[in-house]
Write a protein that holds these residues in place. Structure first.
Motif, short mmCIF file in Angstrom:
data_model
loop_
_atom_site.label_atom_id
_atom_site.label_comp_id
_atom_site.label_asym_id
_atom_site.label_seq_id
_atom_site.Cartn_x
_atom_site.Cartn_y
_atom_site.Cartn_z
N CYS A 155 0.85 -1.20 0.00
CA CYS A 155 0.00 0.00 0.00
C CYS A 155 0.89 1.25 0.00
CB CYS A 155 -0.90 -0.07 1.22
SG CYS A 155 -1.90 1.37 1.45
N GLU A 156 1.91 1.21 0.84
CA GLU A 156 2.84 2.35 0.93
C GLU A 156 3.54 2.58 -0.42
OE1 GLU A 156 6.82 3.11 3.55
OE2 GLU A 156 5.38 1.67 4.33
N ILE A 157 3.95 1.48 -1.05
CA ILE A 157 4.65 1.60 -2.34
C ILE A 157 3.72 2.20 -3.39
CG2 ILE A 157 5.64 0.22 -4.25
CD1 ILE A 157 6.92 -1.54 -2.06
N LEU A 158 2.48 1.71 -3.44
CA LEU A 158 1.55 2.23 -4.45
C LEU A 158 1.22 3.70 -4.20
CD1 LEU A 158 -0.77 -0.85 -5.09
CD2 LEU A 158 0.88 0.17 -6.66
N GLU A 159 1.22 4.10 -2.94
CA GLU A 159 0.95 5.53 -2.66
C GLU A 159 2.15 6.39 -3.07
OE1 GLU A 159 -0.92 5.82 1.23
OE2 GLU A 159 -2.66 4.78 0.37
N MET A 160 3.33 5.84 -2.88
CA MET A 160 4.53 6.58 -3.32
C MET A 160 4.56 6.67 -4.84
SD MET A 160 7.28 5.02 -0.68
CE MET A 160 8.65 6.06 -1.03
N VAL A 161 4.15 5.60 -5.49
CA VAL A 161 4.09 5.61 -6.97
C VAL A 161 3.11 6.70 -7.44
CG1 VAL A 161 3.33 4.28 -8.99
CG2 VAL A 161 4.84 3.22 -7.32
N ALA A 162 1.93 6.75 -6.79
CA ALA A 162 0.94 7.77 -7.17
C ALA A 162 1.52 9.16 -6.97
CB ALA A 162 -0.34 7.57 -6.37
N ASP A 163 2.21 9.37 -5.84
CA ASP A 163 2.86 10.66 -5.58
C ASP A 163 3.88 10.98 -6.67
OD1 ASP A 163 1.61 11.38 -3.31
OD2 ASP A 163 3.17 10.67 -1.93
N GLY A 164 4.69 9.97 -6.98
CA GLY A 164 5.75 10.15 -7.98
C GLY A 164 5.17 10.48 -9.35
N LEU A 165 4.00 9.91 -9.62
CA LEU A 165 3.35 10.18 -10.92
C LEU A 165 2.54 11.49 -10.88
CD1 LEU A 165 1.95 6.60 -11.76
CD2 LEU A 165 3.72 7.81 -13.05
N LYS A 166 2.51 12.08 -9.70
CA LYS A 166 1.76 13.33 -9.45
C LYS A 166 0.27 13.13 -9.74
CE LYS A 166 5.55 16.53 -10.34
NZ LYS A 166 6.60 15.71 -10.92
N ILE A 167 -0.26 11.99 -9.29
CA ILE A 167 -1.70 11.79 -9.47
C ILE A 167 -2.40 11.80 -8.12
CG2 ILE A 167 -1.72 10.69 -11.73
CD1 ILE A 167 -1.67 7.99 -10.43
N GLN A 168 -3.64 12.25 -8.16
CA GLN A 168 -4.39 12.37 -6.92
C GLN A 168 -5.77 11.74 -7.04
OE1 GLN A 168 -4.20 16.54 -6.15
NE2 GLN A 168 -2.59 16.28 -4.64
N PRO A 169 -6.34 11.26 -5.93
CA PRO A 169 -5.76 11.20 -4.60
C PRO A 169 -4.63 10.16 -4.55
CG PRO A 169 -7.87 10.06 -4.63
CD PRO A 169 -7.68 10.66 -5.99
N ARG A 170 -3.82 10.25 -3.52
CA ARG A 170 -2.63 9.38 -3.52
C ARG A 170 -2.99 7.90 -3.31
NH1 ARG A 170 0.66 8.59 1.44
NH2 ARG A 170 2.50 8.76 0.10
#
Ligand SMILES: C=C1C[C@]23C[C@@]1(O)CC[C@H]2[C@@]12CC[C@H](O)[C@@](C)(C(=O)O1)[C@H]2[C@@H]3C(=O)O
Ligand SMILES: O=C(O)CCC(=O)C(=O)O
Ligand SMILES: [Fe+2]
Length: 430
Positions: free
Chosen positions: A144-159
Motif C-alpha cells: 500500500c505504501e509503495i503504491l501511494e509513493m508511486v501515485a505521488d511520484g506520478l503526481k496523481i491524486q488522490p494518492r
C-alpha cells in the motif's frame, strides 16, 4: 515433489540462453524507503525495468523467518499430506503443473486467496496460519505504501488511487508460496537450464516478492535479454504487473520474468500479488493521459481479464474461427486449382484433407528442438490444451517422422521418454 522415473530434463522445458550474457549487465535498481527521494527512484525503475528491489521496508524479519520455516516444514510433508490442501482450482497445492494452460515447471506451490482463511488441512495448521496472517498483513501494508509513493511520484491524486484497489475488502489479491527443489539434472544437461517457473508477466497491479538466498529468478530487459536477480533474503522485489501497465497507459511496462531451477539448493519464494476487486474496470487513468495522448488499452473488467481463469477465455469463437478459416482455405484451393493456379494445384496434390465436422487439428510444427534432442513439449502442451477446452476429436500433425515413430512405439507398449508416457496417457483418454 513427485519422484520422477526419468531425468527431469526429459519431462521439463529447458531454455538455452539465446544471447551471450552482457559483460556488464545493468544493476537491478534499489529503492531505499528511508530516503526522501525514493518515490522518484521507484518511477524511474518502473519505467526502465518494471522491477526494483526495496530495502528498509519495515517488514519485521521475525514474520519473514517464521513464515519461511513454516513453509519449509509444509513442503517437506509427504505428497499425500500436501495434497489434502486441495488441487489448485485455482487455489490449493500444486505440483509441477502451473495454472490452467498446461504449463509445467520444476516447482511445487501453495496458492491462496488473501481474503479467506486458508484451508491448510495439515496436522497442525495453527502455527502456519498465524505466520501467514502476520506476514500477509505486513506485506500488504508495504504494498500500500509503495503504491501511494508511486501515485505521488506520478503526481496523481488522490494518492490512494492505486492502493485503494488492493486495500478494498473485495480485492482479488493472491498469495503464493513457491518451492523449487534442487534439480540434479541441471548440471548434466547440455541443453541449458531447467525451467522452474516459465516466463510470464504477473497480471495484477504489483507483486511483492521475497525469497530465500537461492538464485533462480531472472527478468527480461527491454532488449529481450535475461538477467539474473541476485537473491537477497533481507529485501523485497517489486514486479510491475499488467494492470499497472494498463493504468499508466504503457508508461510502466510489466516485467517478464522466469525462474530457473538450481542444481543444489532449494529455492523458496513468497509472493503477494496485489489485485483489484473482481468487478473493477481497468483502463488507463485519465489523469495520466497528457495532451492528445490516446488510450493504448481497451478497458477490461478484472474478473474477465484474469488470464488464469479458463472460463474467461472464449474458446468457442476461437475454435469456430479456426473452422471457418479451414473452410475458406479449402474453397480457395479448389478455386485456385480450377483456375490452373500452380500453387493451388500442388496443395491439392498434397492431399490436404478437409476435416470432418466436429474435428480439430493440432499442428505441432517446430515441436522438435535441436538436431539431437527430441523434446515433444509442443505435442504435450497442445494435447493438454485441446483436452482442457473440450476437444475430443483431434487430428495431430507433427513435422518430424521421428516424433511420430516414438509416439507410435509407446502406443504399442514400448517405453521411451517419460514425457511420451504423458502424451500417450492423453491420447488414450476417452
Ligand atoms: C503459467 C501461468 C501461471 C499463472 C497463469 C499463467 O498462465 C500465466 C500467469 C501466471 C500467474 C503469475 C502470477 C500468479 O502467480 C498467478 C496466480 C497469476 O495471477 O498469474 C499465476 C497464474 C497461475 O498460477 O494460475
Ligand atoms: O518464485 C519466484 O521467485 C517467482 C515466481 C513467480 O514469478 C510467480 O509465482 O508469479
Ligand atoms: Fe510471476
Amino acid at each position: 515433489m513427485v519422484i520422477l522415473s526419468k531425468p527431469a530434463i526429459e519431462q521439463f522445458s529447458y531454455v538455452r540462453n539465446k544471447q551471450p550474457a552482457a559483460l556488464f549487465p545493468p544493476l537491478i535498481p534499489i529503492v531505499d524507503l528511508s530516503e526522501p527521494d525514493s518515490k522518484h527512484q521507484m518511477i524511474k525503475a518502473c519505467e526502465e525495468f518494471g522491477f526494483f528491489k526495496v530495502i528498509n521496508h519495515g517488514v519485521p524479519m521475525e514474520f519473514i523467518s517464521r513464515l519461511e520455516s513454516e513453509a519449509t516444514e509444509f513442503f517437506s510433508l509427504p505428497l499425500s499430506e500436501k495434497e489434502k490442501t486441495g488441487q489448485p482450482k485455482p487455489y490449493g497445492y500444486g505440483n509441477r503443473r502451473i495454472g490452467p494452460n498446461g504449463d509445467v515447471g520444476w516447482v511445487e506451490y501453495l496458492l491462496l486467496t488473501t481474503n479467506q482463511d486458508p484451508n491448510l488441512a495439515t496436522e497442525n495448521p495453527d502455527g502456519f496460519r498465524v505466520a501467514l496472517n502476520n506476514y500477509m498483513a505486513a506485506v500488504k501494508k508495504l504494498a500500500c505504501e509503495i503504491l501511494e509513493m508511486v501515485a505521488d511520484g506520478l503526481k496523481i491524486q488522490p494518492r490512494n488511487v492505486l492502493s485503494k484497489l488492493m486495500m478494498d475488502e473485495q480485492s482479488d489479491s493472491v498469495f503464493r508460496l513457491n518451492h523449487y527443489p534442487p534439480c540434479p539434472d541441471v548440471v548434466q544437461s547440455s541443453n541449458g537450464n531447467v525451467i522452474g517457473f516459465g516466463e510470464h508477466t504477473d497480471p495484477q497491479i504489483i507483486s511483492v516478492l521475497r525469497s530465500n538466498n537461492t538464485s533462480g529468478l531472472q527478468i527480461s530487459l527491454r532488449d529481450g535479454s535475461w538477467i539474473s536477480v541476485p537473491p537477497d533474503h533481507h529485501s523485497f522485489f517489486i514486479n510491475v504487473g499488467d494492470s499497472l501497465q494498463v493504468m499508466t497507459n504503457g508508461r510502466f511496462k510489466s516485467v517478464k520474468h522466469r525462474v530457473l531451477a538450481n542444481s543444489v539448493k532449494s529455492r523458496l519464494s513468497m509472493i503477494y500479488f496485489c489485485g483489484p476487486p473482481m468487478s473493477e474496470k481497468i483502463a488507463p487513468l485519465p489523469c495520466l493521459m497528457r495532451g492528445d495522448q490516446q488510450s493504448l488499452y481497451k478497458e477490461f473488467t478484472w474478473r474477465n481479464g484474469r488470464i488464469f481463469d479458463p472460463d474467461c477465455t472464449c474458446w468457442k469463437p476461437i475454435l469456430s474461427h479456426g473452422k471457418r478459416l479451414q473452410q475458406e482455405c479449402r474453397a480457395a484451393i479448389v478455386a485456385g486449382s480450377q483456375a490452373g493456379n500452380e500453387a493451388a494445384l500442388l496443395w491439392n496434390q498434397n492431399r490436404w484433407k478437409r476435416l470432418l465436422e466436429d474435428w480439430c487439428k493440432l499442428n505441432t510444427d517446430g515441436a522438435v528442438r535441436g538436431s539431437q534432442a527430441w523434446h515433444p513439449v509442443g505435442i504435450y502442451e497442445g494435447l493438454l490444451t485441446a483436452w482442457s477446452v473440450g476437444v475430443r476429436n483431434l487430428v495431430i500433425e507433427v513435422d518430424s517422422l521421428k516424433a511420430l515413430r516414438i509416439v507410435q512405439q509407446d502406443l504399442a507398449g514400448q517405453r521411451s521418454l517419460a514425457i511420451v508416457f504423458y502424451i500417450v496417457e492423453l491420447l488414450n483418454r476417452s
